[in-house]
Design a protein around this motif. Structure first.
Motif, mmCIF file in Angstrom:
data_model
loop_
_atom_site.group_PDB
_atom_site.id
_atom_site.type_symbol
_atom_site.label_atom_id
_atom_site.label_comp_id
_atom_site.label_asym_id
_atom_site.label_seq_id
_atom_site.Cartn_x
_atom_site.Cartn_y
_atom_site.Cartn_z
ATOM 1 N N LEU A 1 108.456 63.280 -102.092
ATOM 2 C CA LEU A 1 108.095 62.664 -100.826
ATOM 3 C C LEU A 1 107.710 63.731 -99.806
ATOM 4 N N PRO A 2 106.832 63.417 -98.851
ATOM 5 C CA PRO A 2 106.487 64.388 -97.809
ATOM 6 C C PRO A 2 107.739 64.888 -97.084
ATOM 7 N N ASP A 3 107.755 66.180 -96.759
ATOM 8 C CA ASP A 3 108.933 66.778 -96.121
ATOM 9 C C ASP A 3 109.330 66.053 -94.844
ATOM 10 N N TRP B 1 102.334 67.225 -89.160
ATOM 11 C CA TRP B 1 101.039 66.838 -89.712
ATOM 12 C C TRP B 1 99.926 67.205 -88.740
ATOM 13 N N GLU B 2 98.760 67.510 -89.259
ATOM 14 C CA GLU B 2 97.612 67.867 -88.445
ATOM 15 C C GLU B 2 96.451 66.920 -88.718
ATOM 16 N N LEU B 3 95.653 66.707 -87.695
ATOM 17 C CA LEU B 3 94.526 65.783 -87.809
ATOM 18 C C LEU B 3 93.317 66.426 -87.154
ATOM 19 N N ASP B 4 92.237 66.549 -87.907
ATOM 20 C CA ASP B 4 91.013 67.155 -87.396
ATOM 21 C C ASP B 4 90.230 66.120 -86.591
ATOM 22 N N ARG B 5 90.054 66.396 -85.300
ATOM 23 C CA ARG B 5 89.414 65.425 -84.419
ATOM 24 C C ARG B 5 87.949 65.177 -84.789
ATOM 25 N N THR B 6 87.231 66.217 -85.207
ATOM 26 C CA THR B 6 85.822 66.040 -85.562
ATOM 27 C C THR B 6 85.675 65.118 -86.762
ATOM 28 N N LEU C 1 96.110 60.114 -94.645
ATOM 29 C CA LEU C 1 96.604 60.413 -95.980
ATOM 30 C C LEU C 1 97.395 61.713 -95.953
ATOM 31 N N VAL C 2 98.644 61.645 -96.386
ATOM 32 C CA VAL C 2 99.525 62.812 -96.426
ATOM 33 C C VAL C 2 99.738 63.193 -97.888
ATOM 34 N N PRO C 3 99.419 64.425 -98.282
ATOM 35 C CA PRO C 3 99.549 64.817 -99.698
ATOM 36 C C PRO C 3 100.983 64.755 -100.187
ATOM 37 N N VAL C 4 101.157 64.427 -101.457
ATOM 38 C CA VAL C 4 102.458 64.491 -102.118
ATOM 39 C C VAL C 4 102.335 65.384 -103.350
ATOM 40 N N ASP C 5 103.433 66.015 -103.695
ATOM 41 C CA ASP C 5 103.456 66.901 -104.855
ATOM 42 C C ASP C 5 103.827 66.083 -106.089
#
Length: 290
Positions: free
Chosen positions: A94-96, A237-242, A38-42
């Motif tokens: 839209l996401p940058d 984008w970043e994804l937390d592995r835990t 999920l990528v946030p949108v404004d």
């Protein structure tokens, strides 16, 4: 085995699975249950009260008027826009990562396709919150009430001036095209007239987008695309592995519960490019479970 014994065995399986009767009764084996990033949108909101005069300039350059390329050109400078009807005006950015282009002198500017399906849900206040929802088909520039939306098979029969591949940040012929509400009504914006109940207060909205063609999703696997980690860095984008490992453990638990209840479900793995992380996630999730 008599009926009584069979019934008892069935109840035993359901109890062991930990799934509610409602979940079992509405189980759809064809539903894709792969994890989602999920990528946030404004989201911006303008509320116009009945009788309120909201002055605004007509700056729309609706090059996709009527769903067809080549609509009207920009209005004359300092032209007043039409009156705004009462209600709630929603507009999401839209996401940058999806609005940046690449290219060269030979290929020109290449833009990523934008999500062409959006669920917009209005949540009203109260103990049991009433919900009104729509599906926005962005490439068609139309909105359908959720209860009337028959899915992609029926949506594909509707006329469309754009293909999902053509829906990019430059589809309007201007990099700022999607930044103007009037340009993208029922694409990346909508007007909710609140069904005439303008006395409503503390209304919330949920907006979530996806691609009608999964292969257009920027992290959908393809032979010519970078590895998953590299692709995330490219998109910013970043994804937390835990957290992802916890998701893998929960997904496996639900898979086992479905099997115990005798329900058909897809394997509890990670599809697509993210599947390359499976060994690492398996090790992490086992550690969390231990």
């Amino acid at each position: 085995m008599d009926v009584k014994t069979a019934t008892a065995a069935s109840f035993s399986r359901v109890a062991e699975a930990g799934l509610s009767p409602k979940v079992i009764a509405t189980w759809d084996p064809a539903l894709v249950r792969d994890p989602r990033l999920l990528v946030p949108v404004d989201v911006r909101v303008l509320v116009v009260a009945p009788g309120e005069d909201v002055g605004h300039a007509d700056v729309a350059t609706t090059l996709l008027a009527g769903g067809e390329p080549g609509g009207r050109a920009g209005p004359a400078p300092f032209t007043d826009g039409p009156p705004r009807a009462p209600g709630v005006y929603l507009h999401w950015a839209l996401p940058d990562a999806l609005t940046r282009g690449t290219g060269d002198e030979t290929a020109g500017v290449q833009m990523r396709p934008l999500p062409d399906r959006w669920l917009v849900a209005r949540l009203e206040p109260g103990g049991r919150r009433a919900v009104r929802a729509w599906v926005v088909e962005s490439e068609r520039g139309r909105r359908v009430a959720l209860e009337d939306w028959a899915g992609e098979a029926e949506a594909a029969k509707a006329p469309s001036g754009l293909t999902p591949e053509q829906l990019t940040a430059l589809a309007g012929g201007d990099p700022a095209w999607a930044a103007v509400w009037d340009n993208v009504v029922d694409r990346f914006a909508m007007h909710d007239d609140l069904d005439g109940r303008f006395e409503l207060r503390d209304v919330s909205y949920l907006i979530a987008g996806w691609y009608s063609k999964p292969e257009l999703d920027p992290i959908h696997p393809a032979p010519d695309r970078p590895q998953f980690d590299e692709l995330l860095r490219e998109l910013g984008w970043e994804l937390d592995r835990t957290s992802l490992a916890r998701l893998a453990a929960e997904r496996r638990r639900r898979q086992q519960a479905a099997e115990k209840a005798g329900l058909e479900a897809s394997p509890a793995g990670f599809a697509g490019t993210a599947g390359k992380l499976e060994p690492e996630l398996e090790q992490r999730s086992r550690a969390l479970e231990g």
